[in-house]
Design an enzyme around this catalytic site. Sequence first.
Site, mmCIF file in Angstrom:
data_model
loop_
_atom_site.group_PDB
_atom_site.id
_atom_site.type_symbol
_atom_site.label_atom_id
_atom_site.label_comp_id
_atom_site.label_asym_id
_atom_site.label_seq_id
_atom_site.Cartn_x
_atom_site.Cartn_y
_atom_site.Cartn_z
ATOM 1 N N CYS A 90 -1.053 -37.274 23.530
ATOM 2 C CA CYS A 90 -1.164 -35.807 23.680
ATOM 3 C C CYS A 90 -1.223 -35.381 25.148
ATOM 4 C CB CYS A 90 -2.377 -35.307 22.923
ATOM 5 S SG CYS A 90 -2.354 -35.880 21.218
ATOM 6 N N ASN A 107 -0.608 -29.799 15.497
ATOM 7 C CA ASN A 107 -0.741 -30.681 16.656
ATOM 8 C C ASN A 107 0.590 -31.408 16.867
ATOM 9 O OD1 ASN A 107 -1.249 -32.813 18.378
ATOM 10 N ND2 ASN A 107 -3.126 -33.488 17.352
ATOM 11 N N HIS A 109 -4.384 -28.746 24.979
ATOM 12 C CA HIS A 109 -3.725 -29.452 23.877
ATOM 13 C C HIS A 109 -4.157 -28.789 22.568
ATOM 14 C CE1 HIS A 109 -2.309 -32.276 21.089
ATOM 15 N NE2 HIS A 109 -3.461 -32.890 20.883
HETATM 16 N N1 ACO Z 1 -8.613 -31.463 2.696
HETATM 17 C C1 ACO Z 1 -9.807 -31.488 2.049
HETATM 18 N N2 ACO Z 1 -10.797 -32.324 2.397
HETATM 19 C C2 ACO Z 1 -10.591 -33.162 3.429
HETATM 20 C C3 ACO Z 1 -9.379 -33.183 4.149
HETATM 21 C C4 ACO Z 1 -8.377 -32.286 3.743
HETATM 22 N N3 ACO Z 1 -7.173 -32.214 4.347
HETATM 23 N N4 ACO Z 1 -9.467 -34.115 5.131
HETATM 24 C C5 ACO Z 1 -10.698 -34.653 5.027
HETATM 25 N N5 ACO Z 1 -11.363 -34.087 3.999
HETATM 26 C C6 ACO Z 1 -12.715 -34.370 3.540
HETATM 27 C C7 ACO Z 1 -13.184 -35.765 3.890
HETATM 28 O O1 ACO Z 1 -12.745 -36.692 2.914
HETATM 29 C C8 ACO Z 1 -14.682 -35.605 3.892
HETATM 30 O O2 ACO Z 1 -15.132 -35.618 2.559
HETATM 31 P P1 ACO Z 1 -16.503 -36.339 2.176
HETATM 32 O O3 ACO Z 1 -17.562 -35.571 2.921
HETATM 33 O O4 ACO Z 1 -16.555 -36.173 0.709
HETATM 34 O O5 ACO Z 1 -16.356 -37.746 2.655
HETATM 35 C C9 ACO Z 1 -14.885 -34.180 4.423
HETATM 36 O O6 ACO Z 1 -13.616 -33.499 4.245
HETATM 37 C C10 ACO Z 1 -15.263 -34.119 5.879
HETATM 38 O O7 ACO Z 1 -14.392 -34.999 6.608
HETATM 39 P P2 ACO Z 1 -14.427 -35.092 8.175
HETATM 40 O O8 ACO Z 1 -13.406 -36.089 8.626
HETATM 41 O O9 ACO Z 1 -15.841 -35.297 8.624
HETATM 42 O O10 ACO Z 1 -13.952 -33.608 8.535
HETATM 43 P P3 ACO Z 1 -13.881 -32.924 9.953
HETATM 44 O O11 ACO Z 1 -14.608 -31.657 9.906
HETATM 45 O O12 ACO Z 1 -14.187 -33.878 11.071
HETATM 46 O O13 ACO Z 1 -12.325 -32.551 10.060
HETATM 47 C C11 ACO Z 1 -10.352 -33.366 11.163
HETATM 48 C C12 ACO Z 1 -11.366 -33.587 10.037
HETATM 49 C C13 ACO Z 1 -9.655 -32.055 10.925
HETATM 50 C C14 ACO Z 1 -9.350 -34.512 11.159
HETATM 51 C C15 ACO Z 1 -11.110 -33.312 12.514
HETATM 52 O O14 ACO Z 1 -12.003 -34.401 12.616
HETATM 53 C C16 ACO Z 1 -10.174 -33.326 13.692
HETATM 54 O O15 ACO Z 1 -9.431 -32.396 13.911
HETATM 55 N N6 ACO Z 1 -10.251 -34.372 14.517
HETATM 56 C C17 ACO Z 1 -9.385 -34.498 15.653
HETATM 57 C C18 ACO Z 1 -8.108 -35.127 15.237
HETATM 58 C C19 ACO Z 1 -7.088 -34.978 16.319
HETATM 59 O O16 ACO Z 1 -6.901 -33.958 16.872
HETATM 60 N N7 ACO Z 1 -6.454 -36.014 16.665
HETATM 61 C C20 ACO Z 1 -5.500 -35.881 17.711
HETATM 62 C C21 ACO Z 1 -4.897 -37.109 17.912
HETATM 63 S S1 ACO Z 1 -3.271 -37.108 17.451
HETATM 64 C C22 ACO Z 1 -2.464 -38.093 18.511
HETATM 65 O O17 ACO Z 1 -2.923 -38.498 19.496
HETATM 66 C C23 ACO Z 1 -1.085 -38.374 18.081
#
Ligand code: ACO
Length: 330
Positions: free
Chosen positions: A115, A287, A257
């Site tokens: 990124c 993203n 980003h």
């Molecule tokens: N729909 C519904 N529920 C979901 C989804 C979804 N799409 N995805 C995860 N959940 C659930 C999980 O299973 C979990 O359920 P549980 O509590 O029963 O176990 C719950 O939601 C919470 O999951 P978390 O992973 O803790 O959710 P979080 O609030 O952290 O959001 C997310 C997840 C959106 C991925 C966030 O962590 C994020 O944006 N992280 C950054 C990712 C990113 O930007 N990466 C960039 C790198 S990309 C690159 O370099 C190519």
Amino acid sequence: MPLRKVGITGTGSYVPEDKITNADLAKMVDTSDEWITTRTGIKERRRAKPGQATSDLAYQASVRALEAANCSADELDAIILGTITPDMNFPSTACFLQKKLMAVNASAQDISAACCGFIYALRTARALGATGDANKVLIVSAETLTKYTNYEDRGSCVLFGDGAGAAVIEPTDNSTEILDTWARADGYSEAAMSMVLRNGGSQSPFSQEALDNKEHLIIIRGREVYKFAVVRMSELIRDAAARQNVPVTDIDWIVPHQANLRILQGVAERAGYPVERFYINLQKYGNSSGASVGIALDEAVRDGSIKDDHLVLLCAFGGGLTWASATIRW
Ligand code: ACO
């Protein structure tokens, strides 16, 4: 020889036409528009067509940047292209782009900084321009992440989209100037493996077993990345302002980003910077990794948000892990 002043003289971007909406994703995995919107801010993202390669997206963005900079392709001395989704393992995607542009007088190289691809490319271009090793440098960051997205993993498939952003960097006499760049990486800690595409390199060449295990697709540990992003991005902002001897609020626009709206709200709060002055378009494109800063910068310039004399900060975090910023007087 004194270093030359270098600035951005034109920007361009391109996103493919096809859209993937939150409703489309809710038909593929157990998710909903409500979850995706409240947890990420993303409403839709773009997808390259099957025959559309990363260099095709890069080409469209580059043509627009060259036009804005009033620069012809054969005037380019160098092409630097950030991508983690190259056309092939080799030759470089920059070489494919060179051919499409017929930039016959340019060197061509790829940068792999996830990124941070656009900002790492800008940093390298600035150095080439400042030392006189190159005059006109085209930087591009282009990604086709949807080709490597696991559409059975709801934790990652809702995030990614495709696109390209470009800019022409060259010595300039007018007020525009790249004042400062900063980049770091953490390939040494365990967190470095929180965003990976394992298969297809020398460590794990293509195999049926890897395909069956879906190791040819992106894996992220979202929560870990989230924490890293908030801490590093807020540090980037405070440190960049300190190097200019100004309070963070003197920065007119931050072009970050575009990963997740909640991450940006957390960064704004921690850095003491108003979130309204983050230029945000992730609701439309998701993203797009390294392309996201280039696309957002181009949109901010073209819609008139960024004006002459504005102090603009680009900042990003990503796989590697990497983090980077660039401060620009527009
Ligand atoms: N729909 C519904 N529920 C979901 C989804 C979804 N799409 N995805 C995860 N959940 C659930 C999980 O299973 C979990 O359920 P549980 O509590 O029963 O176990 C719950 O939601 C919470 O999951 P978390 O992973 O803790 O959710 P979080 O609030 O952290 O959001 C997310 C997840 C959106 C991925 C966030 O962590 C994020 O944006 N992280 C950054 C990712 C990113 O930007 N990466 C960039 C790198 S990309 C690159 O370099 C190519």
